[in-house]
Enzyme design. Structure first.
Site: not given
Length: 464
Positions: A68, A131
Site C-alpha cells: 500500500h 506506525y
C-alpha cells in the site's frame, strides 16, 4: 540486553530511511525511545509532524499485508516480534518500481515517505506492528492510495514465507501488477496572486503549480481557504497582497490593507503550520524607514506608513511557521503596468516627466524573483528571510527613468529630477522610504546570483 546507538541510514529508495534504535534491557524487560523527535530530526530524519498512532497486531507468523502506498508519510516500528518489510517506490519519477527490503524488530524502525508502497510479513507469532502517520485517516484519503500486488514478478520480493503459505486478505490478492499501477503524483505548489506581476513570472519557473487568482482565493475573505484541500499541497507561495500604498492611508484602504496583508496572511500561516506546508511569502522594502544605506535581513522593522506596517506585521506572522521563506524585495517590475513601461510610454508620447531623485534603491524584475524562489525551494537552505532584488549599484527613480528614455531611443535629459517632498506637495500620499537598497549577501550565499539590474532592464525593454 546489548544496545546500539541511534543511527539513520539512507536506502535505495529516495526518502526511505532505516533507523537503528537503542534498546535498554535488564532482568525486568526492555525500554526504548521509539520516536524521539529532537534526536531523530537532528540526525536528518524529516520533521514530519505525526498526528495519529496506529497498531496492527498479528496472531501468527506468515501474516502478510500490502503493498500500500498512502498519501502521507509514516514511521514504522515493531513493539514485539519481528517482520520482513518490503517497500516499493510507487511515486512518479525515475525511481518508480525500486524495491528495498529489511527485517525489523524492536531495535529497528523505518521512515516511509508518501507514495512509497509499504508491506510486511510477520516472522514470529504475536507481532505488534506500530506506525505513526502525519495525516488523519479518512475514507476520502483512502481513495488516493496506490497499490501493488504482493506477488508482482517485476518487484520479485523474496518473501521468507512463500506467499501461497502466507495469510493474505482478499483485497491484497486483487491488487494490480506494476505495469498497471498508476504512480502516485507528487504534492503540488499552490500560488496565490496568480494574475499579478510575480504570479505570471512564477508560471514560467513552476509550470506544474496550481495558480489561484483573487477571484478564487481572496486573502481578505475570512472564508477564502474553506474549500482548499491542503493535503494536495506541500508548498504555498503567497504572491498576493494589498499594494495600494497611498490608498492604504485612507479609512477604507487601511481596513482593506490589514484584512489582506495581516488577517489573511495569519489564516494562511495557520494553515501552513497545521498541515506542515512550506510557506513562501513575498515581502517589501516598505517594512523599513529607509535610513540605512543597505538593509540586511536582521534589521528591525521600522515602517513609515500603513502599507509598510501591514507588510511588517505579515512578515512577523509568517516567521512563526516552522517551514517558511520570507522573500523581501523592492521596486518590482514585471508583466503588466509598472514604472518602466510608464516611462517608455511617456517617452514615446513626447511627455517630459518629473521623477523623484532622492529615493534610492534597485529594481527587482519578477523573472529574477521567481527564479530566486524556485532556487530556495529546490536547494532548501535554512528557513527564514531572504532579500531578493536585482544586483548592481543603487540608483534613483529619476536615474532609471533617464535610462529607459535612452534605451527607447529618446533624449534622457527630458527627465527632470524632483525631491520626494516637492513631488508630493499638496497631494495625499503615503510616506516612502528614501533608501530601499537591500543587502543580497544572504541569498548569494545560497548559490543564487541575481542578474545585474542594468542587464535585466535592457533585456526587459527588448522583450516588452
Amino acid at each position: 540486553m546489548a544496545t546500539k546507538p541511534l543511527n539513520i541510514q539512507e536506502t535505495s529508495i529516495p526518502g526511505l530511511v532505516l533507523l537503528d534504535l537503542p534498546v535498554h534491557g535488564d532482568n525486568r524487560g526492555w525500554f526504548k525511545e521509539n520516536w524521539q523527535r529532537e534526536k531523530m530530526v537532528g540526525l536528518g530524519l524529516p520533521d514530519f509532524g505525526p498526528v495519529q498512532n496506529n497498531i496492527s497486531f498479528n496472531d501468527a507468523a506468515g501474516a502478510t499485508r500490502g503493498i500500500h502506498a498512502e498519501p502521507w508519510d509514516k514511521y514504522v516500528s515493531v513493539a514485539t516480534g519481528r517482520i520482513f518489510g518490503a517497500w516499493v517506490d510507487l511515486r512518479q519519477g525515475n525511481t518508480f518500481g525500486t524495491v528495498f527490503t529489511a527485517e525489523l524488530g524492536p531495535d529497528t524502525a523505518i521512515f516511509v515517505p508518501r507514495g512509497v508502497g509499504n508491506s510486511y510479513q510477520t516472522l514470529e507469532d504475536d507481532t505488534a506492528y506500530v506506525y505513526l502517520v502525519n495525516a488523519h485517516w479518512s475514507a476520502e484519503a483512502q481513495s488516493e492510495y496506490t497499490f501493488l500486488n504482493l506477488a508482482d514478478p517485476t518487484a520479485a520480493i523474496p518473501w521468507p514465507i512463500p506467499l501461497e503459505q502466507a495469510e493474505r486478505s482478499g483485497k491484497d490478492l486483487a491488487h494490480p501488477e506494476l505495469p498497471d499501477v498508476v504512480p502516485m503524483a507528487p504534492k503540488r505548489t499552490l500560488v496565490l496572486g496568480a494574475n499579478g506581476q510575480l504570479g505570471r513570472a512564477l508560471r514560467e519557473v513552476i509550470p506544474d503549480a496550481d495558480f489561484a487568482a483573487r477571484d478564487r482565493i481572496d486573502l481578505a475573505d475570512p472564508t477564502a481557504f474553506d474549500g482548499v484541500r491542503w493535503a494536495d499541497y506541500d508548498t504555498v507561495i503567497n504572491a498576493a497582497a494589498y499594494t495600494k500604498v497611498d490608498e492604504a492611508e485612507t479609512e477604507s484602504g487601511r481596513t482593506d490593507a490589514w484584512a489582506a496583508n495581516v488577517a489573511g496572511v495569519s489564516r494562511l500561516a495557520r494553515a501552513a503550520t497545521e498541515h506542515g506546508l512550506t510557506l513562501v511569502h513575498v515581502s517589501s522594502d516598505y517594512v523599513f524607514d529607509g535610513t540605512h544605506e543597505s538593509a540586511s535581513e536582521l534589521q528591525p522593522f521600522s515602517p513609515l506608513g500603513v502599507y509598510g506596517q501591514t507588510k511588517a506585521a505579515g512578515d512577523a506572522v509568517v516567521a512563526t511557521v516552522p517551514r517558511h521563506y520570507v522573500v523581501r524585495t523592492s521596486w518590482v517590475i514585471g508583466e503588466g503596468g509598472n514604472f518602466v513601461r510608464t516611462m517608455r510610454s511617456l517617452a514615446e508620447r513626447s511627455i517630459d516627466p518629473s521623477v523623484v531623485d532622492d529615493q534610492i534603491g534597485r529594481l527587482s524584475f519578477t523573472q529574477d524573483i521567481a527564479a530566486g524562489i524556485a532556487h530556495l525551494l529546490r536547494t532548501r537552505p535554512d528557513y527564514g528571510t531572504y532579500n531578493l532584488t536585482n544586483a548592481g549599484p543603487s540608483v534613483s527613480w529619476a536615474d532609471i527613468a533617464r535610462r529607459v528614455f535612452e534605451l527607447a531611443g529618446h533624449d534622457p535629459h527630458r527627465v527632470s529630477g524632483v525631491s520626494t517632498a516637492d513631488y508630493f506637495a499638496g497631494k495625499e500620499a503615503a510616506p516612502r522610504p528614501l533608501r530601499s537598497t537591500l543587502s543580497l549577501d544572504k541569498i548569494t550565499a545560497t548559490g543564487f546570483e541575481p542578474r545585474d539590474a542594468e542587464t535585466a532592464l535592457v533585456a526587459y525593454l527588448a522583450d516588452a
